[in-house]
Design a protein around this motif. Structure first.
Motif, PDB file in Angstrom:
ATOM      1  N   ILE A  31     -12.482 -10.229  12.804  1.00  0.00           N
ATOM      2  CA  ILE A  31     -11.255 -10.014  12.045  1.00  0.00           C
ATOM      3  C   ILE A  31     -11.625  -9.826  10.584  1.00  0.00           C
ATOM      4  N   GLY A  32     -11.177  -8.717   9.975  1.00  0.00           N
ATOM      5  CA  GLY A  32     -11.429  -8.468   8.559  1.00  0.00           C
ATOM      6  C   GLY A  32     -10.618  -9.427   7.693  1.00  0.00           C
ATOM      7  N   MET A  33     -11.326 -10.303   6.984  1.00  0.00           N
ATOM      8  CA  MET A  33     -10.657 -11.315   6.172  1.00  0.00           C
ATOM      9  C   MET A  33     -10.992 -11.172   4.689  1.00  0.00           C
ATOM     10  N   GLY A  34     -11.175  -9.922   4.250  1.00  0.00           N
ATOM     11  CA  GLY A  34     -11.308  -9.685   2.820  1.00  0.00           C
ATOM     12  C   GLY A  34      -9.947  -9.912   2.162  1.00  0.00           C
ATOM     13  N   THR A  35      -9.888  -9.819   0.867  1.00  0.00           N
ATOM     14  CA  THR A  35      -8.632 -10.036   0.141  1.00  0.00           C
ATOM     15  C   THR A  35      -7.523  -9.135   0.659  1.00  0.00           C
ATOM     16  N   CYS A  36      -7.852  -7.864   0.883  1.00  0.00           N
ATOM     17  CA  CYS A  36      -6.830  -6.928   1.362  1.00  0.00           C
ATOM     18  C   CYS A  36      -6.389  -7.274   2.778  1.00  0.00           C
TER      19      CYS A  36
END
Length: 122
Positions: A31-36
């Motif tokens: 799961i992409g959990m960068g700021t965006c």
């Protein structure tokens, strides 16, 4: 908590959730959990995948979080890597889509083309 048994049960549930993130064989759900990603709703998506994997008792699935996936417009993004190393990137993922991805892609080995951003051989 009212007893030692309640505390042990809580501990066992926490360990089960932690182990779910580190399975070595089978599918890997990133799961992409960068700021965006977080701003777009990745936290509930991560929680949904963790709950669904536990609910379906999928011992061959690793759920983990990764940083920015590089396509902010398509967040939340989820990458599924199968046993053969094939990667599938789903975009604009919701908790409802997470259920479909688990049931169709992971349990039935049928990627959902309409949600895919891309596929590539790892």
């Amino acid at each position: 908590m009212k007893s030692l048994e309640d505390l042990k049960k809580l501990r066992d549930e926490a360990l089960k959730r932690m182990n779910m993130r580190y399975v070595k064989n089978g599918y890997r759900v990133q799961i992409g959990m960068g700021t965006c990603g977080i701003a777009s709703g990745a936290k509930p998506v991560l929680a949904a995948f963790l709950e669904l994997v536990e609910y379906h008792n999928l011992n061959n699935v690793t759920v983990t979080q990764v940083g920015c996936m590089g396509e902010c417009t398509y967040e939340p993004m989820v990458e599924i890597i199968d046993e053969a190393g094939q990667a599938f990137v789903y975009c604009n993922v919701t908790t409802d889509m997470a259920k479909q991805i688990i049931e169709k892609h992971i349990q039935s080995n049928q990627p959902i083309d309409k949600y895919l951003l891309s596929t590539r051989k790892g």
